[in-house]
Design an enzyme around this catalytic site. Sequence first.
Site, short mmCIF file in Angstrom:
data_model
loop_
_atom_site.label_atom_id
_atom_site.label_comp_id
_atom_site.label_asym_id
_atom_site.label_seq_id
_atom_site.Cartn_x
_atom_site.Cartn_y
_atom_site.Cartn_z
N HIS A 157 -9.60 2.91 -9.93
CA HIS A 157 -8.97 2.82 -11.63
C HIS A 157 -9.49 1.45 -12.30
O HIS A 157 -9.30 1.59 -13.31
CB HIS A 157 -7.57 2.86 -11.41
CG HIS A 157 -6.96 4.29 -10.79
ND1 HIS A 157 -6.62 5.08 -11.85
CD2 HIS A 157 -6.97 4.84 -10.00
CE1 HIS A 157 -5.94 6.28 -11.39
NE2 HIS A 157 -6.37 6.08 -9.92
N ASP A 365 -11.07 -4.24 -18.53
CA ASP A 365 -10.09 -3.20 -18.17
C ASP A 365 -10.97 -1.80 -17.66
O ASP A 365 -12.13 -1.48 -18.34
CB ASP A 365 -9.61 -2.83 -19.64
CG ASP A 365 -8.01 -2.53 -19.40
OD1 ASP A 365 -7.68 -1.97 -18.18
OD2 ASP A 365 -7.15 -2.83 -20.40
C1 GDG Z 1 -4.88 0.66 -14.64
C2 GDG Z 1 -6.12 -0.07 -15.14
C3 GDG Z 1 -6.83 2.16 -16.27
C4 GDG Z 1 2.85 0.05 -21.40
N1 GDG Z 1 4.08 -0.29 -21.91
C5 GDG Z 1 5.12 0.55 -22.11
C6 GDG Z 1 4.37 1.58 -21.53
N2 GDG Z 1 3.25 1.39 -21.05
C7 GDG Z 1 2.20 2.48 -20.09
C8 GDG Z 1 1.26 2.90 -21.31
C9 GDG Z 1 0.17 3.11 -20.41
C10 GDG Z 1 0.10 2.14 -19.11
O1 GDG Z 1 1.53 1.87 -19.26
C11 GDG Z 1 -0.60 1.26 -19.02
O2 GDG Z 1 -1.92 1.82 -18.84
P1 GDG Z 1 -3.37 0.81 -19.12
O3 GDG Z 1 -4.32 1.79 -18.85
O4 GDG Z 1 -3.26 0.42 -20.64
O5 GDG Z 1 -3.39 -0.31 -18.22
P2 GDG Z 1 -3.12 -0.71 -16.50
O6 GDG Z 1 -1.62 -0.63 -16.30
O7 GDG Z 1 -3.64 -1.95 -16.29
O8 GDG Z 1 -3.43 0.58 -15.62
C12 GDG Z 1 -6.56 0.69 -16.29
C13 GDG Z 1 -5.31 2.66 -15.71
O9 GDG Z 1 -4.92 1.80 -14.53
C14 GDG Z 1 -5.81 4.09 -15.45
O10 GDG Z 1 -6.72 4.42 -14.33
O11 GDG Z 1 -6.78 2.60 -17.64
O12 GDG Z 1 -7.90 0.09 -16.66
O13 GDG Z 1 -5.86 -1.45 -15.28
O14 GDG Z 1 0.39 4.54 -20.08
O15 GDG Z 1 1.83 3.68 -21.97
N3 GDG Z 1 5.00 2.66 -21.06
C15 GDG Z 1 6.37 3.06 -21.71
N4 GDG Z 1 7.02 1.70 -22.29
C16 GDG Z 1 6.31 0.56 -22.33
O16 GDG Z 1 7.00 -0.49 -22.95
N5 GDG Z 1 7.23 3.94 -21.51
#
Ligand code: GDG
Length: 455
Positions: A157, A365
């Site tokens: 990921h 990222d």
């Molecule tokens: C890893 C990789 C890759 C965030 N704040 C709230 C909330 N979130 C949710 C978002 C999103 C998730 O958390 C974060 O996903 P990201 O992709 O932005 O980042 P990572 O956590 O670092 O994830 C990344 C991912 O894995 C998938 O393969 O894209 O690059 O680092 O879904 O919506 N959700 C809620 N409240 C919040 O305040 N409900």
Amino acid sequence: MSETRIVLIANRLPVRRVGGGWETSPGGLVSALAPILRERAGSWIGWTGEAGDAPAPFVHDGIEQRPVPITEQELEDYYLGFCNGTLWPLYHDAIRPPEFHRHWWRPYVEVNRRFAEEAARAVRHAEIAWVHDYQLQLVPAMLRDLRVGCTIGFYLHIPFPPVEVFARMPWRRQVLEGLLGADVLAFQTRLGRHNFSRAARRFAGAGGTTRELSFRGRTVHLQDAPISIDTQSYAALARTPEVQERARRLTDQLGSHRTMILGVDRLDYTKGIDIRLRAFETVLQRHPDRASDLVFVQVAVPSREDIDEYAQMRTDIEQLVGRINGTYGRPGRPTVEYSYGGLPPEQLAAYYLATDVMCVTPLRDGMNLVAKEYVASRVDNDGVLVLSEFAGAALELRQALQVNPYDVDGVSDALWQAVELDPAEKRRRMAAMRRQVARHDVFAWARRCLEALGA
Ligand code: GDG
């Protein structure tokens, strides 16, 4: 697709304990894979989130859950240590110095072995074992050594780093050999796939190309499969009267004449939160007469609080917020609205819908789902996305205003451009990005990965 049974192996189970029972954790991966696992009587192997003994396997929502125990000490050394103090910074371009400790490596091996053994109990000949992410890179080879005869897939990921950076790791050969136990290794981007292929040829004696490696008499297929979101459900949520009403209320609270800029991230040094705040401060310095027309909302979701680095970063960011508000805000009317804590999904959807500019500026990222969720939520075709070119999502979201997050002036220019962008141009860009995320959703991603595994 055939109906081959699938066993998914990830650090965390897709459920969490609530009171005396279990509830499904929200998230795109779970919503994409749950129907597939349910249909095919699949199992999910992972940790419950609680240290100590693990409960016996149980069925939740039609999926067999097979908990793997992790001790307090292993949480320190395997999880906070090797996973998040060594691998996480190393794989994100070493933007923080990765720490290499032998007393972290050994528990990483032990915990990976425990996952592999549990997988070997759950998966049978000709079925599919699908291993996820950087916490479990040794599982593919360990599972292969247990001679179950299943097909083994692995999905990373996070980014796979350039070979020069990866080269620093004392256990680079072991990690590569662990991964090369898979039949198919999938990455978020082509760059990740290329980086891995180079590292495998350089340090593990593999032969072949960026698509196919030969290793110990076997062929290992390399794939890039950018992960995505359940686009429809984000769009549907944004259309509900409740979310629309919440968005209106938010706009009223912040001041309807003000342009809202939003950041939503786990509080992690890879996400570039400090840089975007400094870029916003630069906008204010350059356009002081417009300061009262702008508001920056930053939602910082607590993450890995037990690691010093993360606690320090929180202090630094909060100082920066204080400095900007001290200069440009007034009591009761801050220029940066900062909150440390997560939002419920309906509130997050309302934030996406209310904001004029979404600012996503990671230094590196794997993908960044927040950028895709924002686009999916803009059912009105309004809003501008400012996006780091170092997020995997930048390859797909071409119509975002793309920035180099290391260039504070450049990010500041893009923020200003976003604030001033012509409405027709905004709609054109957003409509194109919405088409992209509608076509390439998490279901398409899962199909593509599973097809490569012959599922
Ligand atoms: C890893 C990789 C890759 C965030 N704040 C709230 C909330 N979130 C949710 C978002 C999103 C998730 O958390 C974060 O996903 P990201 O992709 O932005 O980042 P990572 O956590 O670092 O994830 C990344 C991912 O894995 C998938 O393969 O894209 O690059 O680092 O879904 O919506 N959700 C809620 N409240 C919040 O305040 N409900």
